[in-house]
Design an enzyme around this catalytic site. Structure first.
Site, short mmCIF file in Angstrom:
data_model
loop_
_atom_site.label_atom_id
_atom_site.label_comp_id
_atom_site.label_asym_id
_atom_site.label_seq_id
_atom_site.Cartn_x
_atom_site.Cartn_y
_atom_site.Cartn_z
N GLU A 1 0.63 -3.29 -4.98
CA GLU A 1 0.15 -1.94 -4.72
C GLU A 1 1.31 -1.00 -4.37
O GLU A 1 1.29 -0.28 -3.37
CB GLU A 1 -0.92 -1.92 -3.63
CG GLU A 1 -1.83 -0.71 -3.76
CD GLU A 1 -3.06 -0.73 -2.87
OE1 GLU A 1 -3.82 0.24 -2.93
OE2 GLU A 1 -3.25 -1.72 -2.12
N ASN B 1 -7.88 -10.17 -3.64
CA ASN B 1 -9.08 -9.38 -3.35
C ASN B 1 -10.35 -10.22 -3.30
O ASN B 1 -11.41 -9.81 -3.79
CB ASN B 1 -9.23 -8.24 -4.38
CG ASN B 1 -8.69 -6.93 -3.84
OD1 ASN B 1 -8.93 -6.56 -2.70
ND2 ASN B 1 -7.93 -6.22 -4.67
N ASP C 1 -4.21 -3.15 7.64
CA ASP C 1 -4.15 -3.40 6.21
C ASP C 1 -3.60 -4.81 6.01
O ASP C 1 -3.93 -5.72 6.77
CB ASP C 1 -3.33 -2.33 5.49
CG ASP C 1 -3.69 -2.23 4.01
OD1 ASP C 1 -4.89 -2.18 3.69
OD2 ASP C 1 -2.78 -2.19 3.17
N HIS C 2 -2.76 -5.02 5.01
CA HIS C 2 -2.28 -6.37 4.70
C HIS C 2 -1.08 -6.76 5.56
O HIS C 2 -0.25 -5.92 5.91
CB HIS C 2 -1.86 -6.46 3.23
CG HIS C 2 -2.98 -6.28 2.26
ND1 HIS C 2 -3.64 -7.34 1.68
CD2 HIS C 2 -3.56 -5.16 1.76
CE1 HIS C 2 -4.58 -6.88 0.88
NE2 HIS C 2 -4.56 -5.56 0.91
N ASP D 1 -5.12 -12.68 0.67
CA ASP D 1 -3.79 -12.83 0.08
C ASP D 1 -3.43 -14.31 0.09
O ASP D 1 -3.62 -14.99 1.10
CB ASP D 1 -2.76 -12.03 0.88
CG ASP D 1 -3.14 -10.56 0.98
OD1 ASP D 1 -2.72 -9.79 0.11
OD2 ASP D 1 -3.88 -10.20 1.93
N ASP E 1 0.83 -1.21 0.00
CA ASP E 1 0.00 0.00 0.00
C ASP E 1 0.86 1.26 0.00
O ASP E 1 0.82 2.06 0.93
CB ASP E 1 -0.97 0.00 1.19
CG ASP E 1 -1.95 1.16 1.14
OD1 ASP E 1 -2.24 1.64 0.03
OD2 ASP E 1 -2.41 1.60 2.21
N TYR F 1 -1.93 -8.43 -8.56
CA TYR F 1 -2.74 -7.55 -7.72
C TYR F 1 -4.10 -7.48 -8.41
O TYR F 1 -4.30 -6.70 -9.34
CB TYR F 1 -2.08 -6.18 -7.58
CG TYR F 1 -2.91 -5.18 -6.80
CD1 TYR F 1 -3.65 -5.58 -5.69
CD2 TYR F 1 -2.93 -3.84 -7.16
CE1 TYR F 1 -4.42 -4.67 -4.97
CE2 TYR F 1 -3.69 -2.92 -6.44
CZ TYR F 1 -4.43 -3.34 -5.35
OH TYR F 1 -5.19 -2.45 -4.65
N ASP G 1 -2.35 -10.33 -3.86
CA ASP G 1 -3.59 -9.87 -3.26
C ASP G 1 -4.69 -10.19 -4.27
O ASP G 1 -4.84 -9.50 -5.27
CB ASP G 1 -3.48 -8.37 -2.99
CG ASP G 1 -4.79 -7.76 -2.49
OD1 ASP G 1 -5.78 -8.51 -2.35
OD2 ASP G 1 -4.81 -6.53 -2.27
#
Length: 275
Positions: free
Chosen positions: A44, A169, A265-266, A240, A9, A128, A167
């Protein structure tokens, strides 16, 4: 072989900012340095079309002096400073690097979402995956992406075994998020996205975390930043993944999350496999 994947991110923020969040990000990077992985996949990155700056590369070299860098950024007509991916891999290795386009709709192929490393006996590829977006405005395009991406992985798998990460999603099953009932039509847990991931696995791929841990509960890789207590309360999602070709499943020795401390976040995920 040890491989790590992480949605960072914003690489620039993580490497150069002095914000509290950036300091938490750098603590995660310190953890990755200690892990001493052979390959690190980063999603990202949010870099410009020109990719990492000289300063970025110098900082990365200080952290990972034994690794080369391969990157792909979002380019016009896609949004600037959006999405983007990066690989760090051992300097002594000389993989063939490709930046595939899969025939995705709108600007998705221009958003820097896939990088593939080809070695003599296997592929390592990261993705991603596009988010369905607020109001599911991109869900229809996302469904096309899922079909095209599954076909791409199957194409690789027909040539040699594949390690795929990123990721994605999507929380595949109800046990992959803390609150499935209240998220039925949330981006990342729609029936359509879940079916797309099922279709991907049916092409001959193994979800390595579930392969190693079965139906373990409360295991997540992402906690929403919008909720200050999401990580404290572990109201997370597992979006993920490390996937492998089914024929490599018996060679997996570890698939897990790496503790990212207080950072929401991740969190990074790790795969260890005997190749």
């Amino acid at each position: 072989m040890k491989l790590i994947s992480w949605n960072i991110d914003s690489l620039n923020a993580a490497l150069t900012s002095d914000s509290p969040r950036a300091l938490l990000s750098r603590a995660v990077i310190d953890t990755l340095v200690a892990e001493n992985a052979d390959i690190i996949a980063i999603q990202e990155t949010k870099l410009s079309a020109k990719g990492p700056t000289k300063k970025h590369l110098e900082i990365l070299s200080d952290y990972f002096p034994n690794h080369e860098v391969a990157w792909r950024s979002s380019v016009e007509p896609a949004r600037k400073g959006y999405a983007g991916t990066m690989f760090l891999y051992r300097k002594e290795w000389t993989p063939t690097i490709t930046f595939p386009e899969i025939g995705a709709p709108t600007t998705m192929d221009a958003e820097g979402r896939i990088i593939t490393l080809e070695f003599d006996n296997f592929f390592v590829t990261q993705v991603y995956t596009p988010n369905a977006g607020d109001g599911l405005k991109r869900l229809e395009d996302r469904q096309i992406w899922d079909v095209q991406y599954a076909a791409y992985l199957a194409e690789l798998d027909a040539q040699k075994p594949v390690l795929a990460t990123g990721d994605y999603n999507v929380a595949h099953k109800e046990i992959d998020l803390a609150n499935p009932n209240s998220n039925r039509r949330s981006p990342g847990f729609t029936d359509e996205e879940r079916a797309g991931f099922t279709h991907l696995l049916s092409k001959g791929f193994t979800d390595t975390f579930r392969h190693m841990h079965g139906d373990i509960l409360n295991a997540y890789s992402w906690w929403a930043q919008r909720s200050k207590t999401s990580k404290i309360n572990n109201t997370g999602w597992r979006i993920d993944y490390w996937l492998t070709s089914d024929r490599l499943a018996d060679k997996i020795t570890k698939s897990d999350m790496i503790d990212s401390g207080a950072r929401q976040d991740h969190t990074p995920i790790v795969l260890e496999i005997e190749l």
